[in-house]
Motif scaffolding. Sequence first.
Motif, PDB file in Angstrom:
ATOM      1  N   LEU A  11       0.476  -1.275  -0.146  1.00 13.32           N
ATOM      2  CA  LEU A  11      -0.432   0.079  -0.001  1.00 13.32           C
ATOM      3  C   LEU A  11       0.870   0.974  -0.019  1.00 13.32           C
ATOM      4  CD1 LEU A  11      -2.724  -1.018   2.381  1.00 13.32           C
ATOM      5  CD2 LEU A  11      -2.936  -1.116   0.039  1.00 13.32           C
ATOM      6  N   MET A  12       1.902   1.276   0.950  1.00 13.57           N
ATOM      7  CA  MET A  12       2.935   2.608   0.683  1.00 13.57           C
ATOM      8  C   MET A  12       3.282   2.382  -0.424  1.00 13.57           C
ATOM      9  SD  MET A  12       4.410   2.593   4.901  1.00 13.57           S
ATOM     10  CE  MET A  12       4.790   1.218   4.864  1.00 13.57           C
ATOM     11  N   ALA A  14       4.177   5.211  -5.834  1.00 16.49           N
ATOM     12  CA  ALA A  14       3.920   4.919  -7.007  1.00 16.49           C
ATOM     13  C   ALA A  14       2.820   6.927  -7.501  1.00 16.49           C
ATOM     14  CB  ALA A  14       3.545   4.209  -7.610  1.00 16.49           C
ATOM     15  N   PHE A  15       2.178   6.326  -6.797  1.00 16.42           N
ATOM     16  CA  PHE A  15       1.256   7.815  -7.260  1.00 16.42           C
ATOM     17  C   PHE A  15       1.846   9.453  -7.060  1.00 16.42           C
ATOM     18  CE2 PHE A  15      -2.259  10.983  -5.594  1.00 16.42           C
ATOM     19  CZ  PHE A  15      -2.146  11.436  -7.130  1.00 16.42           C
ATOM     20  N   THR A  73      11.725   5.116   3.110  1.00 13.46           N
ATOM     21  CA  THR A  73      12.074   3.890   1.613  1.00 13.46           C
ATOM     22  C   THR A  73      11.019   3.531   1.351  1.00 13.46           C
ATOM     23  OG1 THR A  73      13.994   3.355   3.927  1.00 13.46           O
ATOM     24  CG2 THR A  73      13.619   1.493   2.236  1.00 13.46           C
ATOM     25  N   THR A  74       9.633   2.916   1.918  1.00 14.23           N
ATOM     26  CA  THR A  74       8.919   2.267   0.829  1.00 14.23           C
ATOM     27  C   THR A  74       8.035   3.321  -0.292  1.00 14.23           C
ATOM     28  OG1 THR A  74       7.676   1.023   3.051  1.00 14.23           O
ATOM     29  CG2 THR A  74       7.076   0.793   0.945  1.00 14.23           C
ATOM     30  N   LEU A  75       8.172   4.584   0.171  1.00 16.02           N
ATOM     31  CA  LEU A  75       7.504   5.425  -0.500  1.00 16.02           C
ATOM     32  C   LEU A  75       9.304   5.655  -1.558  1.00 16.02           C
ATOM     33  CD1 LEU A  75       6.701   8.237   1.592  1.00 16.02           C
ATOM     34  CD2 LEU A  75       4.793   6.758   0.006  1.00 16.02           C
ATOM     35  N   ILE A  76      10.043   6.012  -1.718  1.00 15.52           N
ATOM     36  CA  ILE A  76      10.793   5.868  -2.773  1.00 15.52           C
ATOM     37  C   ILE A  76      11.001   5.031  -3.903  1.00 15.52           C
ATOM     38  CG2 ILE A  76      13.494   5.984  -3.013  1.00 15.52           C
ATOM     39  CD1 ILE A  76      14.323   7.637  -0.179  1.00 15.52           C
ATOM     40  N   GLY A 123       8.383   2.524  -3.938  1.00 14.35           N
ATOM     41  CA  GLY A 123       6.963   2.728  -4.676  1.00 14.35           C
ATOM     42  C   GLY A 123       7.220   3.771  -5.837  1.00 14.35           C
ATOM     43  N   GLY A 124       7.574   5.278  -6.027  1.00 18.11           N
ATOM     44  CA  GLY A 124       8.345   5.915  -6.942  1.00 18.11           C
ATOM     45  C   GLY A 124       8.762   5.598  -7.847  1.00 18.11           C
TER      46      GLY A 124
END
Length: 410
Positions: A19-20, A25-26, A297-300, A302-303
Amino acid sequence: MGLLSLLEVAFIPNLQVLLMCLVGAFLATDYSNLLPAQARASLNKIVFAVFTPCLMFANLAQTVTFQDIVSWWFMPVNIALTFLFGWVLGWIVIKLLKPKPYLEGLVMAASSTGNLGYLLLIIIPAICDENGTPFGDHDTCSSLGLSYASFSMALSGFCQWTYTYHLVKTSSLRLKALEEPLISPSHASIGDLQARLLHEQNGPVSVSSSKAFQEIESQEDSLEKRESSTSSIWAKTLDFLRRIVQESMTPPSLGALVGFIFGAVWWLRNLVVGDNAPFRVVQDSVQLLGNGTIPCTTLIMGGNLTQGLRSSKVKPKTIVGVIAVRYFALPAIGVLVVKAADTLGCLAADPLYHFMLMVQYTTPPAMSISTMTQLFGVGQEECSVIMLWTYLVAALSLALWGAIFMWILS
């Protein structure tokens, strides 16, 4: 504890990661544009230099004592074995599947480096909350489980920021050699390439022709042969030790080392840990900073995934190879290692401790690998794709192996 309950326990932390990743990614899409490549690179440097060292220090200083380090002496051995067996199996995957040269370090890292911190900090207490486990009463299980997981996270973090960090750095140097085919190794050493790499702006990279890479490899081989003929064994040993020390000087490794010292020395521990500690505000502040490690870290990751799904050069068979190593071969090896250690009398008579040692062979790749690829600007998109599929499979794999482990220990 039934299989469905185990499946739920194993699925929750993986679902959180996914989910993160979707949020990251968004944020990286053109529609949002809040997490472009430059912002991800800057955020990743903060994670590397600030958040991760704080996470290491806070968990170690609070949960691990000198007595724990002595009594749990086999856990460092077990974690080292997970890296060793993962390295051997990753090397086999590379030889069989032959991925791109600059991705070899990533495949090796994903095969050998498990997520022995974040997932275990969630999974172990959640299992202790369930009825019917062979791990005793809830309070004792939760307390020991938190200490085991924190110790595991610190030890694995130290290995990740030395051994795994070296793997990813080596891949980045090879990629830089591909991008600069006109520079001869006789005039530009590996140290020069590394210095340029660490001072350049992170961003998308392109790979030159394989012919140029082969020429550079042959020149490097001839140079290494000349050096080996003139250097002594003692000089090589000193050089090896120097490199180990250099790899150990990364901020996360230093954070883990200082955390070990504060946790092991009782009077240092009492300075920062506890309601009556005079410098309790230091521990609280460090812990707040450390809590930002996993989300950032997880947001990166996903990006990076948005770009990786469009342009990733990692082949499906390579992903299948990593999954086979992490979820089939390593867990089976882990059962044999732990049972053999127990037979030899190396382990304390605690089923939860045995369970933790087995689970260490079963986790998906560590998310810190994504931090390293972003830091060196090599394989970010490929890393995100590998993470996506391995974490999807981990929800089922962790549940199945967890049920098998508890059945063995019952």
